[in-house]
Design a protein around this motif. Sequence first.
Motif, PDB file in Angstrom:
ATOM      1  N   GLY A 249       0.828  -1.208   0.000  1.00 37.95           N
ATOM      2  CA  GLY A 249       0.000   0.000   0.000  1.00 37.95           C
ATOM      3  C   GLY A 249       0.861   1.255   0.000  1.00 37.95           C
ATOM      4  O   GLY A 249       2.022   1.214   0.409  1.00 37.95           O
ATOM      5  N   PHE A 250       0.287   2.347  -0.450  1.00 36.75           N
ATOM      6  CA  PHE A 250       1.079   3.579  -0.568  1.00 36.75           C
ATOM      7  C   PHE A 250       0.165   4.797  -0.452  1.00 36.75           C
ATOM      8  O   PHE A 250      -1.027   4.704  -0.732  1.00 36.75           O
ATOM      9  CB  PHE A 250       1.816   3.599  -1.918  1.00 36.75           C
ATOM     10  N   PRO A 251       0.710   5.937  -0.047  1.00 31.61           N
ATOM     11  CA  PRO A 251      -0.125   7.146   0.015  1.00 31.61           C
ATOM     12  C   PRO A 251      -0.374   7.720  -1.375  1.00 31.61           C
ATOM     13  O   PRO A 251       0.576   7.986  -2.117  1.00 31.61           O
ATOM     14  CB  PRO A 251       0.724   8.109   0.850  1.00 31.61           C
ATOM     15  N   LEU A 252      -1.656   7.867  -1.710  1.00 27.12           N
ATOM     16  CA  LEU A 252      -2.000   8.491  -3.001  1.00 27.12           C
ATOM     17  C   LEU A 252      -1.855  10.007  -2.888  1.00 27.12           C
ATOM     18  O   LEU A 252      -1.452  10.691  -3.826  1.00 27.12           O
ATOM     19  CB  LEU A 252      -3.438   8.114  -3.363  1.00 27.12           C
ATOM     20  N   ASN A 253      -2.197  10.499  -1.715  1.00 21.27           N
ATOM     21  CA  ASN A 253      -2.054  11.928  -1.421  1.00 21.27           C
ATOM     22  C   ASN A 253      -2.088  12.049   0.104  1.00 21.27           C
ATOM     23  O   ASN A 253      -1.937  11.044   0.796  1.00 21.27           O
ATOM     24  CB  ASN A 253      -3.177  12.746  -2.099  1.00 21.27           C
ATOM     25  N   LYS A 254      -2.328  13.250   0.612  1.00 22.45           N
ATOM     26  CA  LYS A 254      -2.260  13.368   2.074  1.00 22.45           C
ATOM     27  C   LYS A 254      -3.495  12.807   2.781  1.00 22.45           C
ATOM     28  O   LYS A 254      -3.502  12.686   3.997  1.00 22.45           O
ATOM     29  CB  LYS A 254      -2.020  14.814   2.494  1.00 22.45           C
TER      30      LYS A 254
END
Length: 272
Positions: A249-254
């Motif tokens: 998983g990863f941050p798409l935005n804040k």
Amino acid sequence: MIKVATIAGSDASGGAGLEADLKTFEEYGLYGMAAVTVIAAMDPENNWSHKVFPLDEAALRAQMETIFKGAGVEAAKSGMLGTFHAVELTREYIESFHVKNYVLDPVMVCKGAGEALNPELNTAIAEKLLPLAQIVTPNLFEAAQLSGLKDIVFLEQMKEAARIIADKGAKHVFIKGGSKLAGAVRAIDLFYDGKNFESVESPLLKTIWTHGAGCTTAAAITSGLAQGLSVYDAVLTAKQFIFKSLEAGFPLNKWVGPGNPSSWRKDTVFKG
Ligand code: PXL
């Protein structure tokens, strides 16, 4: 080619909804189709607040005709339905096309969106769709709504909820406790086939990037069923699939971060 379909909302941000479903179907090597029930969009100018735009009955019926009459499926799932006509059309097509492998993901909340969606639909989902479901995949909140139990925080309460939900007609119940059970040191879900309980566990991932995890899990179960796995084996494989997805998983935005279903192509999975 094995054909599968999702009846679900579009998540414009790509992490959940039919986008997650199609990505998952692809990883299993299946041919995915989608009937769009609602379009969900998020506002970057207003804290990523969700707006949901439903499609009307004619637009949804036309898509159901395309998929179920025009092509046929080995398995289908439903996700965010959003309207009474979407619940009713799902019932009609799953029933009249005798879709045995129907996975009901009773989407009632979106991670990050806070509020429950359309609580007035929950009774209709329970009454019309649970009796058709080969398996239903609620999270703890949804399991409480479907069973009428107040709070579910312990495994024993999950079992009680699973029994009640099975009594309402679902052939199998898979309640996703994940990291949310009291005192969780493993990600614990519960499988029930109407007779026996199995605890389905994985290592607990310390991540907040879990957007779309429910959709992905249900789509993975749908895919396994379409490939001819038993319901329990489809669940076990899906648990591996979502573990790998969330590991990547990863941050798409804040505001939000999705899992990554394409990590299924890489080799390691947890054992036991
Ligand atoms: O994760 C639940 C969900 C399901 N379907 C759609 C969504 C969401 C959450 O954002 O947008 C279309």
